[in-house]
Design a protein around this motif. Structure first.
Motif, PDB file in Angstrom:
ATOM      1  N   VAL A 147       0.606  -1.093  -0.029  1.00 14.95           N
ATOM      2  CA  VAL A 147       0.010  -0.098   0.238  1.00 14.95           C
ATOM      3  C   VAL A 147       0.630   1.016   0.176  1.00 14.95           C
ATOM      4  O   VAL A 147       1.919   0.863   0.461  1.00 14.95           O
ATOM      5  CB  VAL A 147      -1.114   0.015   1.034  1.00 14.95           C
ATOM      6  CG1 VAL A 147      -2.530  -1.068   1.478  1.00 14.95           C
ATOM      7  CG2 VAL A 147      -0.369   0.354   2.292  1.00 14.95           C
ATOM      8  N   GLU A 148       0.372   2.140  -0.616  1.00 12.36           N
ATOM      9  CA  GLU A 148       1.494   3.533  -0.420  1.00 12.36           C
ATOM     10  C   GLU A 148       0.628   4.470   0.624  1.00 12.36           C
ATOM     11  O   GLU A 148      -0.414   4.528   1.165  1.00 12.36           O
ATOM     12  CB  GLU A 148       1.027   4.097  -1.689  1.00 12.36           C
ATOM     13  CG  GLU A 148       1.035   5.589  -2.116  1.00 12.36           C
ATOM     14  CD  GLU A 148       1.529   6.770  -3.066  1.00 12.36           C
ATOM     15  OE1 GLU A 148       2.644   7.798  -3.204  1.00 12.36           O
ATOM     16  OE2 GLU A 148       1.197   5.127  -4.084  1.00 12.36           O
ATOM     17  N   GLY A 149       2.081   4.895   1.269  1.00 14.86           N
ATOM     18  CA  GLY A 149       1.471   5.931   2.564  1.00 14.86           C
ATOM     19  C   GLY A 149       2.644   7.382   1.591  1.00 14.86           C
ATOM     20  O   GLY A 149       3.005   7.328   0.555  1.00 14.86           O
ATOM     21  N   ALA A 150       3.207   7.751   3.333  1.00 11.76           N
ATOM     22  CA  ALA A 150       3.578   9.047   2.927  1.00 11.76           C
ATOM     23  C   ALA A 150       4.346   9.595   3.964  1.00 11.76           C
ATOM     24  O   ALA A 150       3.660   9.238   5.257  1.00 11.76           O
ATOM     25  CB  ALA A 150       3.445   9.771   2.262  1.00 11.76           C
ATOM     26  N   HIS A 151       5.047   9.494   3.805  1.00  9.65           N
ATOM     27  CA  HIS A 151       5.876   9.889   5.705  1.00  9.65           C
ATOM     28  C   HIS A 151       6.664  11.563   4.902  1.00  9.65           C
ATOM     29  O   HIS A 151       7.440  11.624   4.090  1.00  9.65           O
ATOM     30  CB  HIS A 151       6.570   9.076   6.865  1.00  9.65           C
ATOM     31  CG  HIS A 151       7.910   9.022   5.646  1.00  9.65           C
ATOM     32  ND1 HIS A 151       7.932   7.450   4.861  1.00  9.65           N
ATOM     33  CD2 HIS A 151       9.228   9.166   6.060  1.00  9.65           C
ATOM     34  CE1 HIS A 151       8.972   7.750   4.096  1.00  9.65           C
ATOM     35  NE2 HIS A 151      10.077   8.251   4.927  1.00  9.65           N
ATOM     36  N   GLN A 152       7.568  12.239   6.053  1.00  7.58           N
ATOM     37  CA  GLN A 152       7.877  13.334   6.072  1.00  7.58           C
ATOM     38  C   GLN A 152       7.833  13.943   4.417  1.00  7.58           C
ATOM     39  O   GLN A 152       9.381  14.246   3.162  1.00  7.58           O
ATOM     40  CB  GLN A 152       9.680  13.494   5.538  1.00  7.58           C
ATOM     41  CG  GLN A 152       9.759  12.811   7.813  1.00  7.58           C
ATOM     42  CD  GLN A 152      11.516  12.136   8.186  1.00  7.58           C
ATOM     43  OE1 GLN A 152      12.078  12.446   6.918  1.00  7.58           O
ATOM     44  NE2 GLN A 152      11.367  11.867   8.874  1.00  7.58           N
ATOM     45  N   ARG A 153       6.872  14.302   3.617  1.00  7.75           N
ATOM     46  CA  ARG A 153       6.681  14.637   2.420  1.00  7.75           C
ATOM     47  C   ARG A 153       7.189  13.735   1.069  1.00  7.75           C
ATOM     48  O   ARG A 153       7.135  13.809  -0.023  1.00  7.75           O
ATOM     49  CB  ARG A 153       7.134  15.885   1.924  1.00  7.75           C
ATOM     50  CG  ARG A 153       6.199  17.075   2.987  1.00  7.75           C
ATOM     51  CD  ARG A 153       7.179  18.092   2.714  1.00  7.75           C
ATOM     52  NE  ARG A 153       8.065  18.142   3.381  1.00  7.75           N
ATOM     53  CZ  ARG A 153       9.112  19.176   4.109  1.00  7.75           C
ATOM     54  NH1 ARG A 153       8.356  20.331   4.475  1.00  7.75           N
ATOM     55  NH2 ARG A 153       9.892  19.476   4.400  1.00  7.75           N
ATOM     56  N   THR A 154       7.514  12.485   1.668  1.00  9.81           N
ATOM     57  CA  THR A 154       7.411  11.718   0.354  1.00  9.81           C
ATOM     58  C   THR A 154       6.738  10.505   0.333  1.00  9.81           C
ATOM     59  O   THR A 154       6.526   9.980   1.527  1.00  9.81           O
ATOM     60  CB  THR A 154       9.279  10.837   0.091  1.00  9.81           C
ATOM     61  OG1 THR A 154       9.214  10.330   1.537  1.00  9.81           O
ATOM     62  CG2 THR A 154      10.470  11.920  -0.062  1.00  9.81           C
ATOM     63  N   ALA A 155       6.211  10.055  -0.860  1.00 11.13           N
ATOM     64  CA  ALA A 155       5.440   9.126  -0.920  1.00 11.13           C
ATOM     65  C   ALA A 155       6.806   7.189  -0.698  1.00 11.13           C
ATOM     66  O   ALA A 155       7.244   6.855  -0.431  1.00 11.13           O
ATOM     67  CB  ALA A 155       4.845   8.591  -2.545  1.00 11.13           C
ATOM     68  N   ASP A 156       5.495   5.945   0.050  1.00  5.68           N
ATOM     69  CA  ASP A 156       6.342   5.319   0.954  1.00  5.68           C
ATOM     70  C   ASP A 156       5.599   4.168   0.509  1.00  5.68           C
ATOM     71  O   ASP A 156       3.925   4.352   0.202  1.00  5.68           O
ATOM     72  CB  ASP A 156       6.906   5.342   2.219  1.00  5.68           C
ATOM     73  CG  ASP A 156       5.316   5.449   3.184  1.00  5.68           C
ATOM     74  OD1 ASP A 156       4.954   4.610   3.183  1.00  5.68           O
ATOM     75  OD2 ASP A 156       5.405   6.189   3.776  1.00  5.68           O
ATOM     76  N   PHE A 157       5.820   3.111   0.534  1.00  9.27           N
ATOM     77  CA  PHE A 157       5.062   1.753   0.380  1.00  9.27           C
ATOM     78  C   PHE A 157       5.358   0.761   1.230  1.00  9.27           C
ATOM     79  O   PHE A 157       6.606   0.754   2.098  1.00  9.27           O
ATOM     80  CB  PHE A 157       5.876   1.291  -1.264  1.00  9.27           C
ATOM     81  CG  PHE A 157       5.354   2.094  -2.594  1.00  9.27           C
ATOM     82  CD1 PHE A 157       4.637   2.472  -2.823  1.00  9.27           C
ATOM     83  CD2 PHE A 157       6.751   2.935  -3.038  1.00  9.27           C
ATOM     84  CE1 PHE A 157       4.295   3.839  -3.985  1.00  9.27           C
ATOM     85  CE2 PHE A 157       6.171   4.241  -3.415  1.00  9.27           C
ATOM     86  CZ  PHE A 157       5.445   4.877  -3.576  1.00  9.27           C
ATOM     87  N   ARG A 158       4.446   0.266   1.586  1.00  5.84           N
ATOM     88  CA  ARG A 158       4.786  -0.884   2.920  1.00  5.84           C
ATOM     89  C   ARG A 158       3.713  -2.096   1.718  1.00  5.84           C
ATOM     90  O   ARG A 158       3.213  -2.044   1.682  1.00  5.84           O
ATOM     91  CB  ARG A 158       3.913   0.092   4.005  1.00  5.84           C
ATOM     92  CG  ARG A 158       3.927   1.757   4.086  1.00  5.84           C
ATOM     93  CD  ARG A 158       3.399   2.220   4.943  1.00  5.84           C
ATOM     94  NE  ARG A 158       3.650   3.734   5.630  1.00  5.84           N
ATOM     95  CZ  ARG A 158       4.382   4.199   6.575  1.00  5.84           C
ATOM     96  NH1 ARG A 158       3.952   3.928   7.778  1.00  5.84           N
ATOM     97  NH2 ARG A 158       4.761   5.031   6.728  1.00  5.84           N
TER      98      ARG A 158
END
Length: 115
Positions: free
Chosen positions: A17-28
């Protein structure tokens, strides 16, 4: 390679799934990050590898992969230069990163489904 291709390849992995942290897209997967986009800038992605995996990729493809600067890089976090990466290389790196963080049952199902 584009950011949208990186995104599609990451999200194609089971449970990603896609999320976000520190203004960047992340994938978890299983609430654990295995990749990000946009760090240190839009030209780069990042995959969470083991130190051994990182060494292997950086040595074999130094124009594509580099350790993330600082302490994170020493832990295996690896930048991917999107413009230089081809689909096969990117998929391989994302899959390694995914397997490193995926719950064991999920990773096992994924491995047994591959030809």
């Amino acid at each position: 390679m584009s950011a949208s291709h990186f995104r599609r390849a990451a999200l194609a992995l089971p449970g990603a799934v896609e999320g976000a942290h520190q203004r960047t897209a992340d994938f978890r997967v299983g609430k654990r990050i295995f990749a990000t986009l946009g760090y240190p800038d839009d030209a780069w992605g990042m995959v969470k590898l083991t130190q051994e995996q990182q060494s292997m990729l950086v040595e074999s493809e130094p124009k594509i992969f580099r350790p993330v600067p600082g302490g994170w890089g020493k832990q295996g976090y690896t930048n991917v230069l999107l413009a230089k990466a081809d689909a096969t290389t990117l998929k391989s790196a994302l899959t390694m990163a995914w397997k490193n963080v995926a719950p064991k049952a999920t990773a096992k199902r994924r491995v047994t489904k591959q030809p």
